[in-house]
Design an enzyme around this catalytic site. Structure first.
Site, PDB file in Angstrom:
ATOM      1  N   ALA A 157      -7.854  21.481   2.595  1.00 14.07           N
ATOM      2  CA  ALA A 157      -7.900  22.941   2.809  1.00 14.07           C
ATOM      3  C   ALA A 157      -9.076  23.375   3.666  1.00 14.07           C
ATOM      4  CB  ALA A 157      -7.932  23.706   1.491  1.00 14.07           C
ATOM      5  N   GLY A 158      -8.777  24.334   4.531  1.00 14.75           N
ATOM      6  CA  GLY A 158      -9.819  24.990   5.333  1.00 14.75           C
ATOM      7  C   GLY A 158     -10.029  24.405   6.705  1.00 14.75           C
TER       8      GLY A 158
ATOM      9  N   ASN B 175      -2.458  21.418   6.857  1.00 15.29           N
ATOM     10  CA  ASN B 175      -1.131  21.917   7.187  1.00 15.29           C
ATOM     11  C   ASN B 175      -1.202  23.025   8.235  1.00 15.29           C
ATOM     12  OD1 ASN B 175       1.767  22.694   5.097  1.00 15.29           O
ATOM     13  ND2 ASN B 175       1.514  22.986   7.250  1.00 15.29           N
ATOM     14  N   SER B 176      -1.875  24.135   7.866  1.00 12.79           N
ATOM     15  CA  SER B 176      -1.902  25.296   8.764  1.00 12.79           C
ATOM     16  C   SER B 176      -2.466  24.956  10.131  1.00 12.79           C
ATOM     17  CB  SER B 176      -2.741  26.426   8.150  1.00 12.79           C
ATOM     18  OG  SER B 176      -2.272  26.750   6.877  1.00 12.79           O
TER      19      SER B 176
ATOM     20  N   LYS C 177      -0.002  16.493  -6.296  1.00 19.27           N
ATOM     21  CA  LYS C 177      -1.152  17.251  -5.784  1.00 19.27           C
ATOM     22  C   LYS C 177      -1.338  18.425  -6.736  1.00 19.27           C
ATOM     23  CE  LYS C 177      -2.875  20.083  -2.052  1.00 19.27           C
ATOM     24  NZ  LYS C 177      -2.536  20.899  -0.882  1.00 19.27           N
TER      25      LYS C 177
END
Lengths: 273, 67
Positions: free
Chosen positions: A197-198, A219-220, A109
């Site tokens: 992301a996001g 992930n988050s 990645k």
């Protein structure tokens, strides 16, 4: 007796592997290793992202202090190392080479950060690194913005996978520019596209999948939820729902109302309004 | 002895060591790490043919959580 009907989204190929889950999951930020393990398992994800960081002296093998790597290996799923923390093509290339040796995979990645405030990828260094790594036999998963021209440059140097952001890493803001993501999808029907992301809510993941994206990486959104395990399950369902919706074909939007109940046979009392 | 920087910390090791010997002197054991010398990856296969010199910088990295 009613007929049992079951639908299931199709499998897909990425980096030479055929997978059924379209959710790519991160391994960071969980409250505990046990929580990470449960969340990853229930998510159904078949790709997990990992990283490399400085190691203290001592035994670095299994049972020698790297419990994290032992846990990840026990899942038996694909590992996608990242180059997080790199700020130049050179740093990213070296990190990728180190990752290939440690993790035993040619998947990488590719993250080259160009701005420390919003963690926006550096498009110039990302393209430069991608070109070198592809020549060295890596399967590059480049983290990029939703800029169509950058996507073109990455495709030009041989990327078969593109990972445009939905919004800033860890922001949870969802898809900032869906039109840009649609443009990339239309321009590259044969590449594997993953929104990376996001994403903050399951509905964001569903939206990305409904746009025709092949997968989502997050992930988050899971690790920072009040209940990461339950949220991992929510994302599993959300990604599946979005993909099924895309495969089923979404209806055309209309500029006017249109009744869904038949107008033929309307009872007489409606006819006098 | 020579001084090198290992993961950002200045450290003394004997002179004339190759990477394999330096790694051993630094008490890294096993295979769960990768190494860069002065910012450039060094493959395990070339540890014995790569010498460590005074003021060299070594980064030793291992798997961690990532997004």
């Amino acid at each position: 007796m009613s007929k049992h009907i079951e639908t299931k989204s199709d499998t897909w190929e990425i980096g030479g592997k055929t997978l059924s889950s379209r959710l790519l999951i991160g391994s960071a930020l969980y409250p505990s290793p046990a929580n990470m393990e449960d969340a990853i398992k229930i998510s159904g994800a078949q790709i997990v992202t990992v990283a490399l960081r400085r190691q203290a002296a001592g035994n670095t093998d299994a049972k020698g202090g790297n419990d994290f790597w032992d846990i990840i290996k026990s899942f038996g799923i694909e590992v996608l190392p990242n180059t997080a923390g790199s700020h130049s093509a050179k740093e990213a290339i070296n990190t990728a080479r180190m990752a290939r040796e440690v993790f035993g995979t040619n998947w990488i990645k590719l993250e080259v950060i160009g701005d420390q405030y919003n963690l926006q990828p550096d498009p110039f260094e990302t393209v430069k690194a991608a070109e070198v790594l592809i020549k060295e036999g890596f399967e590059v998963f480049p983290y990029t913005t939703d800029d169509l021209v950058v996507a073109k440059r990455l495709a030009d140097v041989g990327c078969k996978i593109l990972m445009p952001w939905g919004s800033m890493i860890g922001s949870g803001k969802g898809l900032m520019n869906p039109d840009n993501l649609i443009a990339i999808r239309k321009q590259f029907p044969d590449l594997q596209l993953v929104v990376d992301a996001g994403i903050g809510k399951p509905s964001h993941a569903t939206q990305a999948m409904e746009l025709g994206y092949d997968g989502v990486l997050l992930n988050s959104a899971i690790a920072l939820a009040q209940d990461p395990v339950k949220m991992a399950d929510a994302f599993r369902v959300a990604v599946e729902a979005g993909r099924l919706g895309y495969e089923a074909g979404v209806m055309q939007e209309r500029e006017f109302a249109s009744p869904s109940t038949p107008t033929v046979g309307t009872p007489f009392w409606h006819q006098f309004n | 002895m020579i001084e090198i920087i290992v993961n950002g910390t200045r450290t003394a090791i004997p002179n004339g060591l190759n990477v394999k010997e330096a790694v051993s002197a630094l008490e890294y054991k096993g295979k769960g790490f990768a190494l860069a010398l002065n910012g450039t990856f060094v493959a395990v296969a070339t540890y014995e043919t790569t010498m460590v010199r005074d003021n060299d910088s070594i980064e030793i990295l291992a798997p961690v959580q990532g997004g």
